[in-house]
Scaffold this motif. Structure first.
Motif, mmCIF file in Angstrom:
data_model
loop_
_atom_site.group_PDB
_atom_site.id
_atom_site.type_symbol
_atom_site.label_atom_id
_atom_site.label_comp_id
_atom_site.label_asym_id
_atom_site.label_seq_id
_atom_site.Cartn_x
_atom_site.Cartn_y
_atom_site.Cartn_z
ATOM 1 N N LEU A 1 -14.810 2.702 -6.581
ATOM 2 C CA LEU A 1 -14.195 3.768 -5.786
ATOM 3 C C LEU A 1 -13.087 4.507 -6.522
ATOM 4 N N GLY A 2 -12.457 3.857 -7.475
ATOM 5 C CA GLY A 2 -11.392 4.503 -8.239
ATOM 6 C C GLY A 2 -10.073 4.629 -7.503
ATOM 7 N N VAL A 3 -9.889 3.842 -6.441
ATOM 8 C CA VAL A 3 -8.616 3.808 -5.709
ATOM 9 C C VAL A 3 -8.232 2.348 -5.518
ATOM 10 N N PRO A 4 -6.945 2.052 -5.280
ATOM 11 C CA PRO A 4 -6.562 0.672 -5.002
ATOM 12 C C PRO A 4 -7.253 0.149 -3.738
ATOM 13 N N ALA B 1 0.817 -1.225 0.000
ATOM 14 C CA ALA B 1 0.000 0.000 0.000
ATOM 15 C C ALA B 1 0.840 1.258 0.000
ATOM 16 N N GLN B 2 1.977 1.257 0.697
ATOM 17 C CA GLN B 2 2.768 2.479 0.775
ATOM 18 C C GLN B 2 3.389 2.852 -0.561
ATOM 19 N N SER B 3 3.424 1.901 -1.516
ATOM 20 C CA SER B 3 3.908 2.213 -2.860
ATOM 21 C C SER B 3 2.785 2.658 -3.787
ATOM 22 N N LEU B 4 1.539 2.557 -3.327
ATOM 23 C CA LEU B 4 0.396 2.843 -4.185
ATOM 24 C C LEU B 4 -0.298 4.158 -3.869
ATOM 25 N N GLY B 5 -0.049 4.718 -2.688
ATOM 26 C CA GLY B 5 -0.723 5.964 -2.320
ATOM 27 C C GLY B 5 -0.108 6.587 -1.080
ATOM 28 N N GLU B 6 -0.686 7.709 -0.678
ATOM 29 C CA GLU B 6 -0.148 8.481 0.446
ATOM 30 C C GLU B 6 -0.922 8.281 1.745
ATOM 31 N N ASN B 7 -2.214 8.023 1.654
ATOM 32 C CA ASN B 7 -3.066 7.959 2.836
ATOM 33 C C ASN B 7 -3.853 6.646 2.832
ATOM 34 N N ALA C 1 -15.653 2.677 3.121
ATOM 35 C CA ALA C 1 -14.562 3.113 2.247
ATOM 36 C C ALA C 1 -14.844 4.489 1.649
ATOM 37 N N GLN C 2 -16.074 4.729 1.241
ATOM 38 C CA GLN C 2 -16.423 6.042 0.695
ATOM 39 C C GLN C 2 -16.210 7.142 1.725
ATOM 40 N N ASP C 3 -16.571 6.859 2.974
ATOM 41 C CA ASP C 3 -16.365 7.842 4.042
ATOM 42 C C ASP C 3 -14.875 8.098 4.249
ATOM 43 N N ALA C 4 -14.060 7.052 4.197
ATOM 44 C CA ALA C 4 -12.611 7.214 4.368
ATOM 45 C C ALA C 4 -12.024 8.078 3.254
ATOM 46 N N ILE C 5 -12.501 7.901 2.039
ATOM 47 C CA ILE C 5 -11.990 8.661 0.893
ATOM 48 C C ILE C 5 -12.453 10.115 0.945
ATOM 49 N N GLU C 6 -13.740 10.315 1.215
ATOM 50 C CA GLU C 6 -14.321 11.651 1.156
ATOM 51 C C GLU C 6 -13.974 12.513 2.361
ATOM 52 N N ASN C 7 -13.847 11.894 3.526
ATOM 53 C CA ASN C 7 -13.670 12.681 4.750
ATOM 54 C C ASN C 7 -12.305 12.533 5.422
ATOM 55 N N HIS C 8 -11.510 11.573 4.958
ATOM 56 C CA HIS C 8 -10.193 11.364 5.578
ATOM 57 C C HIS C 8 -9.075 11.303 4.539
ATOM 58 N N HIS C 9 -9.397 11.686 3.310
ATOM 59 C CA HIS C 9 -8.402 11.815 2.231
ATOM 60 C C HIS C 9 -7.690 10.503 1.910
ATOM 61 N N ALA C 10 -8.312 9.380 2.199
ATOM 62 C CA ALA C 10 -7.695 8.090 1.887
ATOM 63 C C ALA C 10 -7.594 7.908 0.380
ATOM 64 N N ASP C 11 -6.455 7.405 -0.077
ATOM 65 C CA ASP C 11 -6.312 7.083 -1.503
ATOM 66 C C ASP C 11 -5.921 5.622 -1.727
ATOM 67 N N VAL C 12 -5.811 4.862 -0.648
ATOM 68 C CA VAL C 12 -5.651 3.409 -0.718
ATOM 69 C C VAL C 12 -6.502 2.813 0.402
ATOM 70 N N ILE C 13 -7.243 1.765 0.082
ATOM 71 C CA ILE C 13 -8.070 1.077 1.063
ATOM 72 C C ILE C 13 -7.514 -0.327 1.281
#
Length: 252
Positions: A200-203, A109-115, A170-182
């Motif tokens: 979701l459009g994220v890994p 995951a750390q190679s696929l996104g920041e949050n 997952a949607q809440d994590a992306i929209e409200n916590h800036h997650a870009d990897v789940i």
């Protein structure tokens, strides 16, 4: 050359084995023989959400890893997101790779996104997973936990309900916590990542599949480059004669 990897579901229950095997066969490399087992069906925990249950399965887990070593497996996966007894199992493995879902998922995951957001079953599991986040140095990349209120044995009961709960979290994590990897932070969240990823459009990392792909990678570099678990310091194996007294090694 064919390589053998063993996936151990560290519980006394065989009900998930077919599902794991079916999913792994679809995505494994052709030169990998993937075997799936549990600790059997004798009396004991069918999940390890509780720390006391985790402690109960560790002796048989260590013995199963040692048997894999004796049967010349190239790699073993400890199939629980707590990564139970990972260090202990590496101590007793000689030239065999041992990994587990949290380590594998975090590394990928750390190679696929920041949050990175982790979708867990119940709030109960968060403290132990949080310890692993710090153990593996992932705190800078960690965004949030989201619980879906399901126990380990509940995820596969109603796929529609499970999918709805994970999607919402997952949607809440992306929209409200800036997650870009789940990361789906329980191995029982098997089979949901593809549809979620498309929506979701994220890994979206399935922890069991991440563990298999990471194990394949580690086995490959071990066999081609000799890069395996160091037996100096942390993963040093116990003295043979001493370990035999405790039944870890056979007496041959």
């Amino acid at each position: 050359m064919q390589k053998k990897i063993l996936y151990i579901d560290p519980v006394y229950d065989n009900s998930y084995l077919h599902a794991f095997k079916e999913h792994f066969e679809k995505i494994k490399y052709d030169h990998i023989d993937i075997h799936v087992t549990s600790l059997g069906e004798k009396k004991g925990p069918k999940h390890v959400e509780y720390s006391c249950y985790e402690a109960m399965v560790i002796p048989d887990l260590i013995k199963t890893v040692k048997e894999a070593q004796d049967n010349q497996f190239d790699g073993v996966i400890i199939g629980c997101f707590y990564d139970p007894a990972l260090r202990a199992c590496r101590e007793i493995a000689d030239n065999m790779i041992v990994t587990a879902p949290a380590e594998a998922s975090f590394t990928i995951a750390q190679s696929l996104g920041e949050n990175i957001a982790i979708i867990v079953g119940r709030e109960k599991t968060i403290p132990e997973i949080k310890r692993n986040i710090f153990e593996y140095g992932m705190e800078r990349r960690f965004s949030t936990f989201k619980s879906v209120g399901l126990g380990v044995l509940d995820f596969q009961k109603d796929h529609e309900v499970t999918m709805w709960k994970i999607r919402h979290a997952a949607q809440d994590a992306i929209e409200n916590h800036h997650a870009d990897v789940i990361i789906l932070g329980c191995t029982a969240e098997l089979g949901f990542y593809e549809e979620l990823q498309k929506e979701l459009g994220v890994p979206v990392l399935d922890a069991s599949i991440a563990a298999l792909k990471y194990a394949e990678f580690l086995v490959e570099i071990n066999k081609t480059l000799g890069w395996g678990h160091s037996k100096v310091n942390g993963y040093e194996s116990p003295p043979l004669e001493e370990a035999r007294c405790f039944g870890i090694f056979d007496r041959n």
